[in-house]
Design a protein around this motif. Structure first.
Motif, PDB file in Angstrom:
ATOM      1  N   VAL A 253      19.317  23.383  12.318  1.00 15.13           N
ATOM      2  CA  VAL A 253      20.430  22.622  13.224  1.00 15.13           C
ATOM      3  C   VAL A 253      19.996  21.369  13.615  1.00 15.13           C
ATOM      4  O   VAL A 253      19.112  21.590  14.569  1.00 15.13           O
ATOM      5  CB  VAL A 253      21.026  23.570  14.086  1.00 15.13           C
TER       6      VAL A 253
ATOM      7  N   ASN B 171      20.792  19.634  16.345  1.00 16.37           N
ATOM      8  CA  ASN B 171      20.972  19.225  17.607  1.00 16.37           C
ATOM      9  C   ASN B 171      21.065  20.475  18.295  1.00 16.37           C
ATOM     10  O   ASN B 171      21.738  20.717  19.427  1.00 16.37           O
ATOM     11  CB  ASN B 171      22.566  18.610  17.851  1.00 16.37           C
ATOM     12  N   ASP B 172      20.353  21.659  17.860  1.00 21.05           N
ATOM     13  CA  ASP B 172      20.239  22.583  18.667  1.00 21.05           C
ATOM     14  C   ASP B 172      19.166  23.496  18.215  1.00 21.05           C
ATOM     15  O   ASP B 172      18.169  22.934  17.518  1.00 21.05           O
ATOM     16  CB  ASP B 172      21.574  23.622  18.188  1.00 21.05           C
ATOM     17  N   TYR B 173      18.987  25.019  18.107  1.00 23.13           N
ATOM     18  CA  TYR B 173      18.231  25.678  17.646  1.00 23.13           C
ATOM     19  C   TYR B 173      18.353  26.058  16.499  1.00 23.13           C
ATOM     20  O   TYR B 173      19.591  26.556  15.968  1.00 23.13           O
ATOM     21  CB  TYR B 173      17.764  27.061  18.792  1.00 23.13           C
TER      22      TYR B 173
ATOM     23  N   ARG C  68      18.816  29.038  13.585  1.00 26.86           N
ATOM     24  CA  ARG C  68      19.622  30.425  14.277  1.00 26.86           C
ATOM     25  C   ARG C  68      18.665  31.692  13.594  1.00 26.86           C
ATOM     26  O   ARG C  68      18.818  32.624  14.210  1.00 26.86           O
ATOM     27  CB  ARG C  68      20.843  30.381  13.504  1.00 26.86           C
TER      28      ARG C  68
ATOM     29  N   SER D  16      11.735  22.747  22.508  1.00 28.00           N
ATOM     30  CA  SER D  16      12.479  22.230  23.548  1.00 28.00           C
ATOM     31  C   SER D  16      13.902  22.133  23.052  1.00 28.00           C
ATOM     32  O   SER D  16      13.997  21.386  22.025  1.00 28.00           O
ATOM     33  CB  SER D  16      12.198  21.202  24.555  1.00 28.00           C
ATOM     34  N   ASN D  17      14.881  22.608  23.664  1.00 29.83           N
ATOM     35  CA  ASN D  17      16.347  22.417  22.892  1.00 29.83           C
ATOM     36  C   ASN D  17      16.941  21.521  23.770  1.00 29.83           C
ATOM     37  O   ASN D  17      17.725  21.569  24.511  1.00 29.83           O
ATOM     38  CB  ASN D  17      16.963  23.981  22.940  1.00 29.83           C
ATOM     39  N   ASP D  18      16.528  20.156  23.423  1.00 35.29           N
ATOM     40  CA  ASP D  18      17.100  19.064  24.161  1.00 35.29           C
ATOM     41  C   ASP D  18      18.265  18.449  23.383  1.00 35.29           C
ATOM     42  O   ASP D  18      18.638  17.403  23.787  1.00 35.29           O
ATOM     43  CB  ASP D  18      16.094  17.872  24.585  1.00 35.29           C
ATOM     44  N   LYS D  19      18.889  19.033  22.265  1.00 35.51           N
ATOM     45  CA  LYS D  19      19.766  18.672  21.503  1.00 35.51           C
ATOM     46  C   LYS D  19      19.626  17.732  20.853  1.00 35.51           C
ATOM     47  O   LYS D  19      20.733  16.877  20.375  1.00 35.51           O
ATOM     48  CB  LYS D  19      21.182  18.560  22.641  1.00 35.51           C
ATOM     49  N   ASP D  20      18.385  17.112  20.484  1.00 33.70           N
ATOM     50  CA  ASP D  20      17.735  16.123  19.674  1.00 33.70           C
ATOM     51  C   ASP D  20      17.001  16.371  18.775  1.00 33.70           C
ATOM     52  O   ASP D  20      15.770  16.334  19.144  1.00 33.70           O
ATOM     53  CB  ASP D  20      17.580  14.906  20.825  1.00 33.70           C
TER      54      ASP D  20
ATOM     55  N   CYS E   7      15.913  20.027  15.672  1.00 29.98           N
ATOM     56  CA  CYS E   7      15.957  21.388  15.461  1.00 29.98           C
ATOM     57  C   CYS E   7      15.002  21.972  16.549  1.00 29.98           C
ATOM     58  O   CYS E   7      13.883  21.982  15.771  1.00 29.98           O
ATOM     59  CB  CYS E   7      16.007  21.471  14.211  1.00 29.98           C
TER      60      CYS E   7
END
Length: 561
Positions: free
Chosen positions: A293, A295-297, A299, A370-374, A376
């Motif tokens: 992903v 812009n996220d983690y 899955r 870190s899940n900063d949306k920038d 995977c």
């Protein structure tokens, strides 16, 4: 334009590239005296049975319940695998209801198909054999998960006594579904060519692979070996183009997907998707994007348990103490490791990784915590590479890669496992099974005279299955049948902290994570507090609401009341 079997999870409606299907009303409006009159009616009814194959949900369920690549955050299926669930959890009921819904469809077909008297017997019996296959498939799942279950072969209504039937012994169910497959598999085509209009339908090889599973899961070793051996002679073979660095991985990408690639004679049965159809008919999933992903983690989270499964390149058990860097984890290992997990310096579509010094977002160098949306992020320190089709990562729910249910590699592994349990493994057996898998990727052979130190033949056969069939929905069920599922009660752990270089990560990020010390080493915690009671968890609880509706299902499985 090629025709592909497209299976939609809608009630009694299956669509394909063949426009004839678009003109047919739903099957549930065609159950009057005018139905069952033609081959088209038979095909339409048989197509409806294919919803028993739940496509990508196979991975969502059984990988999440396992311990090698579960869903990255807590889900109901991961909770079930971790033993912390109650009898009223809806997903247990969903498994039960879905299976019996599918069985009901099969029973409806089998109780009516002979009414098509104008259709040749060969054609009628072919589609009946598909119905027997799917009924056996669902009973195999039910008995594996729940043990004793009601064995129903009739159409039911609210007045049927069988609605309140008690549970039949697992052995009775298994004997019946095995007999059904033995008696009907030869009515199916022996081999269905990849990239053909028929690909995705049931073949003799698919029925025999399922039969070998059923026998294997129920410790009927000679019968399991016989079924697998028969499947081995039907024209299927391992997919190989002479490219050991990529052939294994390409089997799970667009390069090798059997629905479009005639060279792939390994895939025996797959759930076929097709996003190229019209808007109302297209089918797809989101697996490639879920694994990377942007812009996220990610899955799914490969765990340290799986990291330690891959042998060294010379066929020995890998020793984590010999590794000092993240990069070294992937070096000098079974080549399938780099074709299953994302190794540093590999092109990817996950955008920004965890290395602030990496100026090329198109190449993965280090895990992102870190899940900063920038970019995977990973909850374990590792990413899947297997089943990622890079061209589909940037698009939401537009992945139409095949999801493989049966492939020739499993047939080989079923055969060698059954022969070992029956006491009949020779070097020739290994060379015609496990070593063919290793030859594809350029891995050293397993020999009876050179079993890895600290192991034995049975352990290595099971390791080979775990490695070859990784992330294909087998792990949880294998642990259950091997009676090795106590590992499901252990904490889910990720990367070793000692292997991570702080200079390649955001400053201080490691201090924000939770770690567990094991043998003097710190491992990233994915999930703690799991449990597995051998007296209880080898079978799932029966669904509470099913027991409330039908008290004759009681008593519940041991430990659940």
């Amino acid at each position: 334009m090629k025709k592909y079997l497209i299976i939609l999870a809608t009630l009694f409606t299956i669509l394909s590239c063949n426009d004839d299907f678009l003109e047919r009303p739903p099957l549930d409006t065609l159950t009057n005296e005018n139905f069952w009159q033609s081959e088209a009616h038979l095909v339409s009814a048989a197509n409806a049975l294919y919803t028993a194959m739940n496509g990508k949900d196979l991975l969502n369920m059984f990988e999440s319940m396992g311990e090698t690549a579960p869903w990255a955050i807590t889900t109901a299926y991961r909770t079930i695998g971790g033993g912390n669930y109650a009898t009223d959890i809806s997903q247990i009921n969903n498994i039960w209801v879905r299976a019996y819904h599918n069985i009901g469809r099969c029973n409806y077909f089998l109780n009516n198909y002979k009414r098509a008297v104008t259709v040749s017997e060969n054609i009628r019996e072919r589609y009946a054999a598909e119905a027997y296959f799917f009924r056996a498939y669902d009973y195999w799942i039910l008995t594996t998960l729940f043990g004793d279950v009601p064995y129903i072969t009739k159409e039911l209504n609210v007045y049927s006594p069988e609605v309140y039937r008690g549970r039949d012994p697992r052995e009775t169910v298994i004997n019946n579904i095995a007999a059904d497959l033995e008696n009907t598999y030869q009515n199916l085509p022996a081999f269905i060519a990849p990239a053909s209009a028929q690909f995705g339908r049931i073949s003799q090889a698919a029925a025999l692979t399922l039969l070998s599973r059923i026998y294997l899961y129920n410790e009927q070793w000679d019968k399991a070996a016989s079924a697998a051996k028969r499947a081995m002679g039907l024209g299927y073979e391992l997919y190989s183009t002479g490219n050991p660095a990529n052939d294994y991985r390409n089997l799970f990408t667009f390069t090798g997907r059997a629905s479009r690639t005639s060279a792939n004679k390994e895939t025996i049965l797959a759930y076929v998707y097709n996003f190229d159809l019209g808007e109302d008919a297209r089918t797809s999933h989101n697996l490639s994007r879920e694994l990377w992903v942007p812009n996220d983690y990610s899955r799914f989270a490969p765990t340290n348990k799986m990291i330690e499964k891959w042998l060294t390149a010379d066929g020995q058990i890998w020793n984590p103490a010999t590794v000092n860097t993240y990069e070294e984890v992937f070096e000098n290992r079974d080549p399938r490791m780099k074709q299953s997990l994302l190794a540093p310096n590999t092109p990817w579509e996950g955008r920004k990784d965890g290395n602030p010094n990496n100026t090329n977002a198109a190449v993965f160098t280090y895990p992102k915590f870190s899940n900063d949306k920038d970019g995977c992020m990973t909850y374990s320190g590792y990413y899947l590479y297997k089943y990622v089709e890079p061209t589909k990562v940037g698009q939401v729910s537009q992945d139409d890669n095949d999801i493989i249910f049966f492939r020739y590699a499993e047939v080989l592994l079923n055969y060698v496992e059954a022969r070992e349990r029956a006491g009949g493994v020779t070097q020739a057996t290994l060379d015609s099974t496990i070593n063919l898998l290793r030859d594809r990727v350029g891995m050293v052979h397993l020999t009876l005279s050179n079993i890895p130190a600290g192991s034995d033949l049975r352990k290595e056969i099971r390791r080979e299955r775990t490695v070859e069939l990784f992330f294909e929905g087998h792990r949880y069920l294998d642990l259950i049948r091997w009676r090795e599922a106590e590992v499901l009660g252990e904490d889910l752990l990720g990367v070793n902290r000692r292997w991570l270089d702080p200079s390649k990560l955001t400053a201080g990020i490691l201090n924000t994570l939770k770690w567990k010390t094991v043998g003097g080493e710190q491992y990233l915690i994915i999930e703690s507090g799991r449990t597995f009671n051998p007296a209880k968890h080898y079978l799932l609880s029966l669904p509470l609401n099913q027991m409330q509706r039908n008290p004759n299902l009681r008593p519940n499985n041991p430990g659940w009341d």
